[in-house]
Design a protein around this motif. Sequence first.
Motif, short mmCIF file in Angstrom:
data_model
loop_
_atom_site.label_atom_id
_atom_site.label_comp_id
_atom_site.label_asym_id
_atom_site.label_seq_id
_atom_site.Cartn_x
_atom_site.Cartn_y
_atom_site.Cartn_z
N THR A 40 -36.72 25.88 27.73
CA THR A 40 -36.15 25.31 28.29
C THR A 40 -34.38 25.51 28.81
O THR A 40 -33.60 25.52 27.61
CB THR A 40 -36.12 23.76 27.79
N ALA A 41 -34.56 25.25 29.82
CA ALA A 41 -33.05 24.79 30.59
C ALA A 41 -32.22 23.73 30.31
O ALA A 41 -32.41 22.11 30.25
CB ALA A 41 -33.12 25.10 32.08
N LEU A 42 -31.02 23.96 29.66
CA LEU A 42 -29.80 22.57 29.10
C LEU A 42 -28.72 22.43 30.31
O LEU A 42 -28.81 20.69 30.02
CB LEU A 42 -29.37 23.16 28.25
N PHE A 43 -28.97 23.31 31.07
CA PHE A 43 -28.13 23.61 32.00
C PHE A 43 -28.57 23.73 33.58
O PHE A 43 -28.86 24.76 33.76
CB PHE A 43 -26.89 23.93 31.84
N ILE A 44 -27.65 23.18 34.50
CA ILE A 44 -27.75 23.31 35.88
C ILE A 44 -26.20 24.46 36.13
O ILE A 44 -25.73 24.23 36.39
CB ILE A 44 -28.19 22.73 36.78
N ARG A 45 -26.77 25.26 36.16
CA ARG A 45 -25.04 26.05 36.39
C ARG A 45 -24.62 26.88 38.11
O ARG A 45 -26.27 27.07 38.50
CB ARG A 45 -25.57 27.54 36.12
N ARG A 46 -23.81 26.52 38.66
CA ARG A 46 -23.84 26.64 39.76
C ARG A 46 -22.07 27.78 39.61
O ARG A 46 -21.30 27.11 38.70
CB ARG A 46 -23.47 25.31 40.27
N HIS A 47 -21.19 27.77 41.15
CA HIS A 47 -20.27 28.10 40.74
C HIS A 47 -18.80 27.17 40.03
O HIS A 47 -19.00 26.53 40.54
CB HIS A 47 -19.69 28.56 42.46
N ARG A 48 -18.83 27.85 39.45
CA ARG A 48 -17.69 27.34 38.34
C ARG A 48 -18.09 25.59 38.10
O ARG A 48 -17.07 25.11 37.53
CB ARG A 48 -16.56 26.65 39.00
N THR A 49 -19.56 24.80 38.61
CA THR A 49 -19.20 23.84 37.58
C THR A 49 -21.33 23.78 36.48
O THR A 49 -21.66 25.06 36.96
CB THR A 49 -19.67 22.90 38.61
N ILE A 50 -21.25 22.33 35.93
CA ILE A 50 -22.77 23.17 35.12
C ILE A 50 -22.95 21.61 34.70
O ILE A 50 -21.63 20.80 35.17
CB ILE A 50 -22.09 23.45 34.07
N THR A 51 -24.23 21.28 35.12
CA THR A 51 -24.94 20.00 35.05
C THR A 51 -25.78 20.00 33.76
O THR A 51 -26.64 20.95 34.11
CB THR A 51 -25.49 19.08 36.08
N LEU A 52 -25.65 19.00 33.39
CA LEU A 52 -26.31 19.05 32.07
C LEU A 52 -27.55 18.59 32.77
O LEU A 52 -28.17 17.91 33.38
CB LEU A 52 -26.37 17.97 31.18
N THR A 53 -29.51 19.39 32.62
CA THR A 53 -30.98 19.52 33.04
C THR A 53 -31.19 17.50 32.20
O THR A 53 -30.01 17.09 30.91
CB THR A 53 -31.33 20.15 33.05
N PRO A 54 -32.16 16.93 32.51
CA PRO A 54 -32.85 15.97 31.85
C PRO A 54 -32.93 15.99 30.44
O PRO A 54 -32.32 15.74 29.16
CB PRO A 54 -33.91 15.59 32.27
N GLU A 55 -33.59 17.22 30.33
CA GLU A 55 -34.07 17.25 28.61
C GLU A 55 -32.56 18.31 27.88
O GLU A 55 -32.56 17.58 26.72
CB GLU A 55 -34.44 19.53 28.80
N GLY A 56 -31.67 18.95 28.24
CA GLY A 56 -30.23 18.82 28.45
C GLY A 56 -29.29 17.14 27.57
O GLY A 56 -28.88 17.08 26.80
N ARG A 57 -29.25 16.82 28.81
CA ARG A 57 -29.15 14.84 28.21
C ARG A 57 -29.99 14.50 27.34
O ARG A 57 -29.30 13.56 25.87
CB ARG A 57 -29.34 14.30 29.63
#
Length: 112
Positions: free
Chosen positions: A50-67
């Motif tokens: 499962t993905a734990l982070f949403i990766r964007r240019h120079r930023t990461i955000t937790l997915t619901p599963e990551g939280r």
Amino acid sequence: MPTHLPPLDLMEPFEAAARLGSFTRAAEELSVTQSAISQRVRKLETLLDTALFIRRHRTITLTPEGRELLIGVRAALQHMTAATRALRQRDGRPRVRLGADTSMAQLWLTPA
């Protein structure tokens, strides 16, 4: 020991990256490279499928599963910290803490 748990060396980088919101800042905190953090998080994601982070240019955000995982990892790390602290405090002997760079420690402080 349960074999269904991911290795602890993958959890600490995940927690640091999630808390700091950056693989780079997590790498600085843990004294490793940004690539090492990224690789460990990617390996954890692969193990959990499962993905734990949403990766964007120079930023990461937790997915619901990551939280969700972060809640459990934080609790586990807090319990391990408390248990370790309790063990260390049980022994009443004074402690000396020494800091040295790797070459000094290897050449002068470790047994041959």
